[in-house]
Design a protein around this motif. Sequence first.
Motif, PDB file in Angstrom:
ATOM      1  N   SER A 178       3.435  -2.607   2.432  1.00  0.00           N
ATOM      2  CA  SER A 178       2.158  -3.048   3.024  1.00  0.00           C
ATOM      3  C   SER A 178       2.342  -4.247   3.944  1.00  0.00           C
ATOM      4  O   SER A 178       1.569  -4.439   4.890  1.00  0.00           O
ATOM      5  CB  SER A 178       1.151  -3.390   1.922  1.00  0.00           C
ATOM      6  N   GLN A 212      -4.617   0.522   1.573  1.00  0.00           N
ATOM      7  CA  GLN A 212      -4.369   1.018   0.220  1.00  0.00           C
ATOM      8  C   GLN A 212      -5.601   0.798  -0.664  1.00  0.00           C
ATOM      9  O   GLN A 212      -6.010   1.665  -1.409  1.00  0.00           O
ATOM     10  CB  GLN A 212      -3.162   0.272  -0.361  1.00  0.00           C
ATOM     11  N   ASP A 230      -0.324   3.892   2.006  1.00  0.00           N
ATOM     12  CA  ASP A 230      -0.423   4.444   0.646  1.00  0.00           C
ATOM     13  C   ASP A 230      -1.842   4.936   0.350  1.00  0.00           C
ATOM     14  O   ASP A 230      -2.365   4.757  -0.748  1.00  0.00           O
ATOM     15  CB  ASP A 230      -0.004   3.388  -0.386  1.00  0.00           C
ATOM     16  N   CYS A 231      -2.460   5.533   1.355  1.00  0.00           N
ATOM     17  CA  CYS A 231      -3.876   5.889   1.250  1.00  0.00           C
ATOM     18  C   CYS A 231      -4.110   7.219   0.540  1.00  0.00           C
ATOM     19  O   CYS A 231      -5.253   7.616   0.326  1.00  0.00           O
ATOM     20  CB  CYS A 231      -4.512   5.919   2.636  1.00  0.00           C
TER      21      CYS A 231
END
Length: 599
Positions: free
Chosen positions: A392, A433, A514-515
Motif C-alpha cells: 500500500s 483497501q 488489495d480491493c
Amino acid sequence: MKPLWRLNKYLYKYKGLLLLGIFFTVISNIFVIIPAQLVRLAIDYVVESFSIFKPIQLGGMGDLAQEVFLKFVLVFGVLILIMALLRGFFLFLIRQTIIIMSRRVEYDLKNEIFEKYQNLPLSFYRKNSTGDLMARITEDVSRVRMYLGPAIMYGLNLLILFPLVISYMVMVNPQLTLYSLLPLPVLSISIYFVNNLINERSEKIQRSLSGLSTFVQEAFSGIRVLKAFVREKDSVRDFATASEDYKDKSIRLTKVNALFFPLIMALVGISTILTVYIGGLQVINGEIGYGVIAEFILYVNMLTWPVTSLGWVTSIVQRAAASQTRINEFLDEKNDIQSAKDLEVPIHGKITVRDVTFIYPDSGVKALDHVSFEIQAGQTLGIIGTTGSGKSTIANLLMRMYDPSSGEILIDDKPIQDFNISFLRKNIGYVPQDVFLFSDTIANNISFGVDQPNDELIQQAARDADVYQNIVDFPKGFDTMLGERGITLSGGQKQRVSIARAIAKEPQILILDDCLSAVDTKTENSILNALKKIMKDRTSVIISHRVSSAKLADHIIVLDDGKVIEHGNHQTLMDQKGTYAELYEKQTQAGESVETELE
C-alpha cells in the motif's frame, strides 16, 4: 492576546461593521445617561413643586397648579420612555453590526481551517485524531467567535460607558461617586474568580461529555459485536458509571453557578446602601437634592453589568486565546508535498520507480527498502506480498500522498514532483483497501471523481465493476441512499462500488490496492475479466496478497519486508519455484480444499 492578533485581518476585512458598532455603542450609551439626569430633574421638580403646592392650594388655585405639575411630570415620563426606546433601537443596531461581524468571521475562519485541512498531507492525518480535528473547527472556533462578538461588544460598552458615567458622576458629586463605586472593583474581581471556576468545571464537563459521546458512538457502531459476545449488561454498567461522572461534574458546576447572581446582587445592594446613606447625609446637610440620590442609584445599576462583564470578558478572551493557539498550530502546519513545475501535460502512464526507500515520518518505520521497477504505458503490474510488506505504501507514493525518503519516481520519464498534484491525482483511479463510501446515493458515490457525470457513464462503470445487477435489484436502484460508511451494502458490494468509482474517472493509471479481498474467487475472476477491457489502454497496478488477482499482469513483483525479492511474469515466477510459486500453490490448494468441503 498574541495568538488573537491573527484575527486582525478579519477585523480589518469587516472594519465597516466594527466602526458602525462602535458608533452605535457611543450613541446607545448617551441614551443610557440622559434618563438618569431626567429622573434627577423630575424628582427635584416634584419636591420643589410640593413645597409651593400648599400655599397655592390655600390660595384657591390648587387644581390648576396640580394640572400644570402633572403635565410636566408626564413630559419627563414621555422623555424617559423615548430615551429607553432609542437606546433599545441602538442596542439592536449594535448586535446587527458586531455580532453579525463575529458570525461572518466565524464562517471565514471555519472555511480557512477546512481548506487548510484539505491541503495537508496524509502524514498529518496519521498523527492527529479525527476528534481533535473536529474540535478545533467547531468548539475552538466557537470560543474565538465569543471573543469577536460578545467580548468585543461588552468590552467596547465598558470602555465607552465607564468614562461617560463616571465623568458625569464626578461633575455632580465627587464624594458620593467614590462611595457608590467602592464595591464595584470587588465585584469585578469576584466575578473573575467565579468565572474561572465555572470555566474550569465546564472544561471538565466537556471532556466528560466527549468521553460519554465516544462511548455511546462505539457502543452503537459495534452493537453487533456487543450482542455476539453478550456484553450488553457490561456496556450498560459502563455507561452508567460514565453518566454518574458526568452528573457529579454537572452538579459541581451548578453549585458554582448558583454563586453568580447572588454575588452580583449582594455587591450592588451594598453599593446602593452606601449611595443612599452618604447621599442622605448630604441631603440633610443641604448639599444636594433628593434627585441626586436617585440619579446615582441609576448610575450604579448602569455600571453593574459592565463591571460584571469585565470578569466575564477577561475569561472569554483567555479561552479564545487558548483556542486560537490550538487553531494556529494547524494553520501553521507546512505541506511538504508541493509541485515543482506545476506540469499539466497529458499523462500516458509509464511508471518508473528507481531505488526508492521510504520511512514513515511519524513512526520511523521503514516501509520500502531500495525498491525499483518499471512499467510501460498500457501495461499491468502486479504487486504481491504479505501484510506489512509495503504494498500500500507504493500506492501512496504513486499518488504523491508521500514523497520517497530517497530514490525517485518518474511518470512518463518526468519526475513525479514536477506534475501539478491535483492534475496527477485526476489521472489516477484509486481503489483503496479500506473502502470508504459517503452517505449519499450509489450514483453520486460512483460519479464522485467525475466533473460532469451522466447516467450512461455511471451505469457502464457499475457493469465493469460487476455490481450493476446488485444495484438495479434495489427498490430505488442507483438512487439508493447508503448508510454511514456505506453500511447498506455488503463488504463485496462496497468494494465493487469503490472500483466503479475509480473506473468512472476514466483514468490513465488505475491502482487497485488489495480491493478484491472481500469478494470470493468467482466474483474476483468476474471483476478481473470485466477489468481486462478497462485496463487494456491504461496502466494498471494490481496490489494484492492473492496470487490469483495478479497472475494476469504483464509484470509481477513480490515484496517482502519492503524489498523486491522476485520479479517477472506469472510463468517465469512459477518456473523459479520461489516465494511466488509457493504462495500460488498454497492459495490454490486452500481454495480447492474449501470447494471440496462445500461439496
